[in-house]
Scaffold this active site. Sequence first.
Site, PDB file in Angstrom:
ATOM      1  N   SER A  50      11.217 -14.977 -43.688  1.00  0.00           N
ATOM      2  CA  SER A  50      10.387 -15.830 -43.379  1.00  0.00           C
ATOM      3  C   SER A  50      11.505 -17.063 -43.082  1.00  0.00           C
ATOM      4  O   SER A  50      11.515 -17.730 -42.111  1.00  0.00           O
ATOM      5  CB  SER A  50       9.314 -16.220 -43.415  1.00  0.00           C
ATOM      6  OG  SER A  50       8.906 -16.423 -45.245  1.00  0.00           O
ATOM      7  N   ASP A  88      13.726 -10.377 -50.448  1.00  0.00           N
ATOM      8  CA  ASP A  88      13.366  -9.832 -49.401  1.00  0.00           C
ATOM      9  C   ASP A  88      14.891  -9.081 -48.835  1.00  0.00           C
ATOM     10  O   ASP A  88      15.475  -9.919 -48.958  1.00  0.00           O
ATOM     11  CB  ASP A  88      13.211 -10.657 -48.181  1.00  0.00           C
ATOM     12  CG  ASP A  88      11.284 -10.050 -47.304  1.00  0.00           C
ATOM     13  OD1 ASP A  88      10.659  -9.491 -48.177  1.00  0.00           O
ATOM     14  OD2 ASP A  88      11.124 -10.663 -46.673  1.00  0.00           O
ATOM     15  N   GLU A 187       0.044  -6.705 -44.471  1.00  0.00           N
ATOM     16  CA  GLU A 187      -0.299  -7.607 -43.628  1.00  0.00           C
ATOM     17  C   GLU A 187      -0.099  -7.536 -42.603  1.00  0.00           C
ATOM     18  O   GLU A 187      -0.796  -5.960 -41.466  1.00  0.00           O
ATOM     19  CB  GLU A 187       1.899  -8.154 -43.328  1.00  0.00           C
ATOM     20  CG  GLU A 187       1.716  -9.391 -42.689  1.00  0.00           C
ATOM     21  CD  GLU A 187       2.944 -10.063 -42.100  1.00  0.00           C
ATOM     22  OE1 GLU A 187       3.765  -9.679 -43.191  1.00  0.00           O
ATOM     23  OE2 GLU A 187       2.854 -11.065 -41.203  1.00  0.00           O
TER      24      GLU A 187
END
Length: 273
Positions: A50, A88, A187
């Site tokens: 992100s 990530d 999510e």
Amino acid sequence: MSVPAKQGRITPKRIRSMKDGQPIVCLTAYTTPMARLLDAHCDLLLVGDSLGMVLYGMETTVSVTLDMMIAHGRAVMRGVKNACVVVDMPFGSYQESREVAFRNAVRLLQETGCDAVKLEGGEEMAETIAFLTTRGVPVLGHIGLMPQQVHTAGGYRSVGHSDEESAKLRRDASAIGSSGAFAVVIEGTVETLARELTAQVEVPTIGIGASSACDGQILVSDDMLGLFNDFTPRFVKRYDELGQRVRKAAEDYAREVRARQFPGPEHTFKRRS
Ligand SMILES: Nc1nc(=O)c2c([nH]1)NC[C@@H]1CN(c3ccc(C(=O)N[C@@H](CCC(=O)O)C(=O)O)cc3)CN21
Ligand SMILES: CC(C)C(=O)C(=O)O
Ligand SMILES: [Mg+2]
């Protein structure tokens, strides 16, 4: 002979053991100073891709590279003493084959010193996760809304609203839960399904937009701090409005500079003796 116990970071194995206990507290971190501020309060810090949207102004996370994740992973590691640090794997660094995934996961572990990697995917990634975990790479799974699939999904949309989507998510949770992953991020899905998946899988579930029924929670720190304002998903709670505070501080500074009120005598060097 016994050696003094060195207090180290929380391990992936310890996170794995936190199923059905106290909720697992997780946030994202991308930089050393933010990692230092969050570390003591979190069980796990995620260097999330992100960061492409939050720090670099990219439209999606699809353009984030392994080099970017390594640079920010290294920065976060300098600030952390307590939390388990997960980095990530960016889009394109693990989908091609389990061998490519292993090679790139090893780069993240070796070049940042982080504790584990995260990758997005359900059933189709279970084999890759098994390949990594059986070879010494701890993996955090990520199912449900998978931001790296924005182009095939047609946007960022929560999942599990139809019988077909629910069935797919059940298969994904089951596959990732038994793949060797030490926990799984869920999510963007509905509460009833999140509760069911949490009861179904043997490893902890960490929710983001997946209700309070999960074994832990994660948010993007800049979202909950009010530092990122391009969009605000429904699942974000604002714990502060740091964006407004930054704007106000810049306003005050600009006014004082233009009025020659800053710098004052207390900020000014004078020749000694
Ligand atoms: N700052 C930030 N926060 C995030 O949570 C985040 C990122 N960036 N970048 C990567 C992905 C993208 N994410 C997103 C982005 C948008 C929505 C969103 O706008 N959702 C709408 C519609 C949901 C629906 O209709 O199903 C919402 O109202 O929440 C959700 C998750 C989550 N991740
Ligand atoms: C929101 C979390 C789960 C993430 O993947 C990220 O920050 O990139
Ligand atoms: Mg991510």
